[in-house]
Design a protein around this motif. Structure first.
Motif, mmCIF file in Angstrom:
data_model
loop_
_atom_site.group_PDB
_atom_site.id
_atom_site.type_symbol
_atom_site.label_atom_id
_atom_site.label_comp_id
_atom_site.label_asym_id
_atom_site.label_seq_id
_atom_site.Cartn_x
_atom_site.Cartn_y
_atom_site.Cartn_z
ATOM 1 N N ALA A 77 0.848 -1.067 -0.017
ATOM 2 C CA ALA A 77 -0.004 0.055 -0.280
ATOM 3 C C ALA A 77 0.948 1.116 0.001
ATOM 4 N N ASP A 78 2.109 1.058 -0.279
ATOM 5 C CA ASP A 78 2.900 2.336 -0.587
ATOM 6 C C ASP A 78 2.798 2.673 -1.995
ATOM 7 N N LEU A 79 1.767 3.552 -2.424
ATOM 8 C CA LEU A 79 1.327 3.756 -3.577
ATOM 9 C C LEU A 79 1.973 4.888 -4.340
ATOM 10 N N ILE A 96 -3.496 -3.295 -6.142
ATOM 11 C CA ILE A 96 -4.564 -2.841 -5.136
ATOM 12 C C ILE A 96 -4.995 -1.492 -5.783
ATOM 13 N N THR A 97 -4.346 -0.786 -6.474
ATOM 14 C CA THR A 97 -5.190 0.350 -7.012
ATOM 15 C C THR A 97 -5.892 0.119 -8.307
ATOM 16 N N SER A 98 -5.685 -1.031 -8.766
ATOM 17 C CA SER A 98 -6.724 -1.520 -9.832
ATOM 18 C C SER A 98 -7.797 -1.873 -9.299
ATOM 19 N N VAL A 99 -7.915 -2.461 -7.985
ATOM 20 C CA VAL A 99 -9.355 -2.648 -7.292
ATOM 21 C C VAL A 99 -10.040 -1.526 -6.802
ATOM 22 N N SER A 119 0.561 -15.083 -0.223
ATOM 23 C CA SER A 119 0.024 -14.534 -1.600
ATOM 24 C C SER A 119 0.626 -13.040 -1.297
ATOM 25 N N ILE A 120 0.680 -12.430 -2.513
ATOM 26 C CA ILE A 120 1.000 -10.848 -2.509
ATOM 27 C C ILE A 120 -0.154 -10.109 -3.384
ATOM 28 N N ILE A 121 -0.247 -8.791 -3.098
ATOM 29 C CA ILE A 121 -1.087 -7.920 -3.854
ATOM 30 C C ILE A 121 0.198 -6.639 -4.073
ATOM 31 N N THR A 122 0.418 -6.454 -5.298
ATOM 32 C CA THR A 122 1.312 -5.423 -5.390
ATOM 33 C C THR A 122 0.480 -4.088 -5.446
ATOM 34 N N SER A 123 1.269 -3.033 -5.682
ATOM 35 C CA SER A 123 0.397 -1.766 -5.446
ATOM 36 C C SER A 123 -0.355 -1.287 -6.754
ATOM 37 N N GLY A 124 -0.007 -1.907 -7.860
ATOM 38 C CA GLY A 124 -0.474 -1.343 -9.036
ATOM 39 C C GLY A 124 -0.041 -0.003 -9.743
ATOM 40 N N THR A 157 3.229 0.564 4.057
ATOM 41 C CA THR A 157 2.740 1.976 3.727
ATOM 42 C C THR A 157 3.728 2.754 3.657
ATOM 43 N N PRO A 158 3.680 3.979 3.041
ATOM 44 C CA PRO A 158 4.777 4.940 3.185
ATOM 45 C C PRO A 158 5.031 5.261 4.512
#
Length: 229
Positions: A77-79, A96-99, A119-124, A157-158
């Motif tokens: 979530a470090d976008l 995650i930004t895609s969602v 499992s992982i979810i990248t930032s997108g 996160t950032p």
């Protein structure tokens, strides 16, 4: 299956018997025991400033949780400056930004890794409005959906002093771990980061002090419960 790269070595996976890997397992145990009467399932890791080791810490923490037979999902979530796609050597075309922007469904962005149970979810794609995305109702709904599929949700996160993103995410988590470089972070910065998180009523579980003793690998990571100042 995604393979990790050498850009951020996963020592808990590559060398699980090392003193540093044992320190991560101690961190996991301390987190588990920090809430006896309730289950901590959504955890966030942040730092006061950049370069203190938060992403390395949360990735290795995810591995040791997975090694304890927990189904784990790690969210980048470090976008603003995402790194997880480099660690796991995968595309960041969606995430995650895609969602959160409605361009993808959650199952489309959850990726398995070569580490069992992780499992992982990248930032997108990096959005123009990271804070607003993380504060959205869709973010809350996404976390609720993930709770139905995973035992542990870990969110990177950032840094807490850089932008408000960490505060926003912290308000949605069961607990927060602060990572600080003992040879780098100044006392006032550490206290400011702590105050920022407490302002949104975040539950600070404790602090990981990085690089306490560079000559002694066994002291590379040290965990202690949050103290009152």
């Amino acid at each position: 299956m995604l393979q990790s790269t050498n850009s951020r070595p996963l020592i808990t996976h590559d060398n699980p018997k090392s003193p540093i890997s044992e320190a991560y397992r101690t961190l996991r145990t301390n987190i588990q025991f920090s809430a006896i009467d309730e289950e901590l399932r959504v955890l966030m890791v942040t730092s006061a400033g950049p370069g203190e080791g938060k992403s390395t810490t949360i990735t290795n923490l995810a591995v040791v949780y997975a090694q304890s037979d927990k189904k784990v999902v790690l969210i980048d979530a470090d976008l603003r400056k995402p790194t997880m796609h480099h660690t796991f050597n995968c595309t960041n075309r969606w995430g995650i930004t895609s969602v959160l922007s409605g361009q993808a469904k959650l199952p489309e962005v959850v990726r398995t890794t070569d580490i069992p149970n992780l499992s992982i979810i990248t930032s997108g794609p990096i959005p123009p409005n990271p804070s607003e995305m993380l504060a959205s109702k869709r973010m809350i709904a996404t976390l609720e959906e993930l709770k139905e599929q995973f035992d542990i949700i870990l969110i990177d996160t950032p840094p807490a002093l850089a932008v408000t993103d960490a505060q926003i995410v912290a308000s949605k988590c069961d607990g927060v771990v602060l990572v600080m470089d003992s040879g780098k972070v100044k006392r006032e910065m550490a206290l400011k980061a702590k105050a920022n998180l407490e302002y949104v009523k975040a539950r600070i579980l404790g602090v990981v002090l990085n690089n306490m003793d560079r000559k002694n690998a066994e002291s590379y990571y040290y965990y202690y419960y949050g103290t009152k100042e």
